[in-house]
Design an enzyme around this catalytic site. Structure first.
Site, PDB file in Angstrom:
ATOM      1  N   ASP A  79      -2.481  -5.921  12.947  1.00 21.31           N
ATOM      2  CA  ASP A  79      -3.863  -5.460  12.764  1.00 21.31           C
ATOM      3  C   ASP A  79      -4.383  -4.935  14.097  1.00 21.31           C
ATOM      4  O   ASP A  79      -4.251  -5.614  15.123  1.00 21.31           O
ATOM      5  CB  ASP A  79      -4.694  -6.662  12.285  1.00 21.31           C
ATOM      6  CG  ASP A  79      -6.152  -6.315  12.033  1.00 21.31           C
ATOM      7  OD1 ASP A  79      -6.460  -5.105  11.982  1.00 21.31           O
ATOM      8  OD2 ASP A  79      -6.952  -7.250  11.880  1.00 21.31           O
ATOM      9  N   ASN A 128      -7.698  -3.251  14.215  1.00 22.06           N
ATOM     10  CA  ASN A 128      -9.173  -3.185  14.211  1.00 22.06           C
ATOM     11  C   ASN A 128      -9.809  -4.510  13.796  1.00 22.06           C
ATOM     12  O   ASN A 128     -10.994  -4.572  13.483  1.00 22.06           O
ATOM     13  CB  ASN A 128      -9.658  -2.041  13.315  1.00 22.06           C
ATOM     14  CG  ASN A 128      -9.243  -2.245  11.857  1.00 22.06           C
ATOM     15  OD1 ASN A 128      -8.456  -3.149  11.551  1.00 22.06           O
ATOM     16  ND2 ASN A 128      -9.761  -1.432  10.970  1.00 22.06           N
ATOM     17  N   ASP A 176      -9.717  -6.501  11.154  1.00 22.54           N
ATOM     18  CA  ASP A 176     -10.292  -6.783   9.833  1.00 22.54           C
ATOM     19  C   ASP A 176      -9.388  -7.738   9.050  1.00 22.54           C
ATOM     20  O   ASP A 176      -9.582  -7.969   7.866  1.00 22.54           O
ATOM     21  CB  ASP A 176     -10.530  -5.481   9.043  1.00 22.54           C
ATOM     22  CG  ASP A 176      -9.240  -4.714   8.788  1.00 22.54           C
ATOM     23  OD1 ASP A 176      -8.165  -5.138   9.289  1.00 22.54           O
ATOM     24  OD2 ASP A 176      -9.272  -3.687   8.079  1.00 22.54           O
ATOM     25  N   ASP A 199      -2.492  -2.417  10.024  1.00 21.49           N
ATOM     26  CA  ASP A 199      -2.795  -0.987   9.901  1.00 21.49           C
ATOM     27  C   ASP A 199      -1.806  -0.142  10.710  1.00 21.49           C
ATOM     28  O   ASP A 199      -0.940  -0.670  11.410  1.00 21.49           O
ATOM     29  CB  ASP A 199      -4.247  -0.716  10.331  1.00 21.49           C
ATOM     30  CG  ASP A 199      -4.577  -1.393  11.653  1.00 21.49           C
ATOM     31  OD1 ASP A 199      -3.783  -1.242  12.597  1.00 21.49           O
ATOM     32  OD2 ASP A 199      -5.607  -2.101  11.734  1.00 21.49           O
ATOM     33  N   GLU A 232      14.807   1.697  -5.852  1.00 20.50           N
ATOM     34  CA  GLU A 232      14.678   0.270  -6.179  1.00 20.50           C
ATOM     35  C   GLU A 232      15.164   0.091  -7.608  1.00 20.50           C
ATOM     36  O   GLU A 232      14.571   0.626  -8.550  1.00 20.50           O
ATOM     37  CB  GLU A 232      13.216  -0.183  -6.087  1.00 20.50           C
ATOM     38  CG  GLU A 232      13.088  -1.685  -6.335  1.00 20.50           C
ATOM     39  CD  GLU A 232      11.764  -2.151  -6.930  1.00 20.50           C
ATOM     40  OE1 GLU A 232      11.490  -3.356  -6.879  1.00 20.50           O
ATOM     41  OE2 GLU A 232      11.009  -1.305  -7.451  1.00 20.50           O
ATOM     42  N   HIS A 255       9.546  -7.775  -0.279  1.00 18.72           N
ATOM     43  CA  HIS A 255       8.184  -8.261  -0.508  1.00 18.72           C
ATOM     44  C   HIS A 255       7.963  -8.804  -1.914  1.00 18.72           C
ATOM     45  O   HIS A 255       6.859  -9.207  -2.246  1.00 18.72           O
ATOM     46  CB  HIS A 255       7.202  -7.117  -0.226  1.00 18.72           C
ATOM     47  CG  HIS A 255       7.380  -5.988  -1.201  1.00 18.72           C
ATOM     48  ND1 HIS A 255       8.516  -5.219  -1.242  1.00 18.72           N
ATOM     49  CD2 HIS A 255       6.586  -5.530  -2.200  1.00 18.72           C
ATOM     50  CE1 HIS A 255       8.413  -4.331  -2.211  1.00 18.72           C
ATOM     51  NE2 HIS A 255       7.241  -4.497  -2.817  1.00 18.72           N
TER      52      HIS A 255
HETATM   53  C1  GLC Z   1       8.104  -2.714  -7.441  1.00 21.43           C
HETATM   54  C2  GLC Z   1       7.429  -3.189  -6.172  1.00 21.43           C
HETATM   55  C3  GLC Z   1       6.492  -4.306  -6.515  1.00 21.43           C
HETATM   56  C4  GLC Z   1       5.451  -3.783  -7.477  1.00 21.43           C
HETATM   57  C5  GLC Z   1       6.104  -3.147  -8.696  1.00 21.43           C
HETATM   58  C6  GLC Z   1       5.127  -2.338  -9.474  1.00 21.43           C
HETATM   59  O1  GLC Z   1       8.919  -3.666  -7.992  1.00 21.43           O
HETATM   60  O2  GLC Z   1       8.388  -3.551  -5.236  1.00 21.43           O
HETATM   61  O3  GLC Z   1       5.895  -4.869  -5.390  1.00 21.43           O
HETATM   62  O4  GLC Z   1       4.599  -4.806  -7.883  1.00 21.43           O
HETATM   63  O5  GLC Z   1       7.132  -2.267  -8.329  1.00 21.43           O
HETATM   64  O6  GLC Z   1       4.801  -1.178  -8.759  1.00 21.43           O
END
Ligand code: GLC
Length: 547
Positions: A36, A38, A40, A44, A279, A340
């Site tokens: 970060d 700024n 908040d 960023d 993905e 993530h």
């Molecule tokens: C993918 C992303 C995930 C998101 C999903 C819907 O799997 O990695 O974080 O919630 O798509 O866009």
């Protein structure tokens, strides 16, 4: 702070015919949580720019950013309302251009997240589409009448829980959303949609972005007839209501998706040296079809096996070998340990095995992707129920699958909020952040960070490890071992995936050589031969004497 972190890596040894995305190392940044600037409490672009020296010091070649575009943030940026802008939380387009310049100046690459399967329900395309049945953009999304009794068109479920169909009272039809109702799926059978999204890609490619990670690539086309998905054949499940209770054979992975991927690839190929990553959560045999016929599809369909399989030497060894065996001619492998959407590797396999996992990721054949923070051994942070913000966690509380714990702020130092922000971070930090952080680990030869950095350094300096061949040697209930080799060098990798000591004694062969790197710093530089003893949780990278 990182003055002593100057770049020391040169890749002179890698044969020129290999592309950067083949020998390079990718690092995923979750922008909300990196740095970060700024105050908040949310990361960023300006903050990120101040951490590029660190990434260069670590030996990273390519940074992939999860979405940074304008979004109502129903799914933390995976619900995009403008594909050509930057969300104010992250900064401005000038900040982005500057960041891209800074990345390139360091000889690194930058990838963006492309989310073509769905938009936000606030995207102007959807607002138009839902405005009336005869709007020109009506067919840009998947609209359908209900059944005669008014119920949903079919049994497809949302990944985030409940039916995947949302009723629109105004136009009296349902629309399809594979994820949240705030994320309506685009109709990729419509040529106008295809052209619009290719334009978006062109916009960023012309800016100089080095490629895309394409979100849920295998979802992009659905069965034309919208047939019901069959339930999984498990009599024990009586009340089918969760996404995994059905086999998504009609809602995902349709044959026509490959035409779309090829279209995207053609566009990428009209620019120099860009990469298309997909993905895709599918079994290996299906996953590899996304390379496309004669490799005209994705350059790298993400291989998530290390993220989804049980941490067991025999299973992992078999998975590596079947993946190697299934790869089409001339296609390039890749490996991912965390992201993530899943628990962090150190939480899945524990801190000692996390080093084994790192060694596996960085010595297997194929492009490795590192998730931010894994290099310091960050673990999932317990988030109190009333602080959960991830829609997957909020919608399916009984499953305890919130993704917040693996999305917490990067731990940089012992300063306030681990140096991430001067203000309260959007997700809390763990109690041990004062100990588990970059600053504390960077000069400690025994730390996870030093281990990662050495592994990366060794990999980058060795063509055998970055782009050489792979051959399995031996696996049992504790060990997995393999050879990485090119004309100059041979490395033997032995990983003990158990906590008990073990002996490496493959039949009819023996190896001798120097331990280039052990998970146990004290053992580096020792000479080993014949039966090699290995401590529990130990991994060895041995430079084999060919003489
Ligand atoms: C993918 C992303 C995930 C998101 C999903 C819907 O799997 O990695 O974080 O919630 O798509 O866009």
């Amino acid at each position: 702070m990182m003055e002593n972190m100057t770049a020391t890596f040169a890749v002179e040894t890698i044969p020129a015919q290999h592309k950067w995305w083949q020998h390079g190392i990718i690092y995923q940044v979750y922008p909300r949580s990196f740095q970060d600037s700024n105050n908040d409490g949310v990361g960023d672009l300006k903050g990120m720019a101040t951490r590029l020296d660190y990434l260069q010091w670590l030996g990273i070649d390519c940074v992939w950013l999860s979405p940074i575009f304008p979004s109502p943030m129903a799914d933390f940026g995976y619900d995009i309302s403008d594909y050509r802008g930057i969300h104010g939380l992250f900064g401005t387009m000038e900040d982005f251009d500057e960041l891209l310049g800074e990345v390139h100046q360091r000889g690194m690459k930058l990838l963006l997240d492309l989310v073509p399967n769905h938009t936000s329900d606030q995207h102007p395309w959807f607002l138009e589409s839902r405005s009336s049945k005869d709007n020109p953009k009506r067919d840009w999304y998947i609209w359908h009448d209900g059944k005669e009794d008014g119920s949903v068109p079919n049994n497809w479920l949302s990944v985030f829980g409940g039916t995947a169909w949302e009723w629109d009272e105004h136009t009296r039809q349902y629309y399809y959303h594979a994820f949240l109702k705030e994320q309506p799926d685009l109709n990729w059978r419509n040529p106008e949609v295809q052209a619009a999204m290719l334009d978006v890609m062109r916009f960023w490619l012309e800016k100089g972005v080095d490629g895309f990670r394409v979100d849920v690539m295998w979802h992009m086309i659905k069965d034309f007839q919208l047939r019901d998905n069959p339930p999984v054949p498990d009599a024990a499940i009586t009340e089918k209501r969760l996404y995994d209770d059905f086999m998504p054979v009609y809602s995902t992975d349709q044959p026509e998706v490959h035409q779309i991927v090829r279209m995207m690839r053609q566009l990428m190929d009209s620019f120099e040296d860009r990469v298309l990553i997909g993905e895709i959560y599918l079994p290996i045999q299906k996953l590899v079809t996304y390379y496309g016929e004669n490799n005209t599809g994705a350059h790298l369909p993400f291989n998530f096996q290390l993220l989804t399989l049980p941490w067991n030497s025999l299973e992992i060894a078999a998975a590596v070998d079947s993946y190697e065996g299934a790869l089409p001619v001339d296609s390039w492998p890749n490996w991912v340990l965390s992201n993530h959407d899943k628990p962090r590797v150190a939480s899945r396999v524990g801190p000692s095995q996390a080093r084994i996992a790192a060694m596996l990721l960085l010595t297997l054949r194929g492009t490795p992707t590192i998730y931010y923070g894994d290099e310091i051994g960050m673990t999932d942070v317990p988030i109190p129920v009333d602080e959960i913000v991830d829609p997957q966690g909020l919608n399916l509380p009984e499953l305890n699958i919130s993704r917040d714990p693996s999305r917490t702020p990067m731990q940089w130092s012992q300063e306030l909020n681990a140096g991430f922000s001067r203000n309260k971070p959007w997700l809390r930090l763990p109690y041990n952040a004062g100990r588990v952080n970059v600053e504390r680990q960077k000069d400690d030869a025994y730390s996870m960070l030093s281990f990662y950095r050495k592994l990366i350094d060794i990999r980058k300096k060795s063509a055998a490890l970055s782009v050489g061949s792979y051959s399995p040697v031996y696996a049992d209930t504790q060990l997995i071992s393999y050879i990485r080799q090119d004309s100059d060098e041979t490395f033997l990798v032995i990983l003990n995936m158990s906590h008990r000591p073990a002996y490496f004694r493959p039949q009819n062969t023996s190896y001798k050589g120097l331990i280039t790197l052990s998970t146990d710093e004290e053992r580096n530089g020792m000479y080993v031969q014949d039966v090699i003893s290995i401590a529990g949780d130990e991994g060895l990278l041995i430079r084999v004497d060919n003489g």
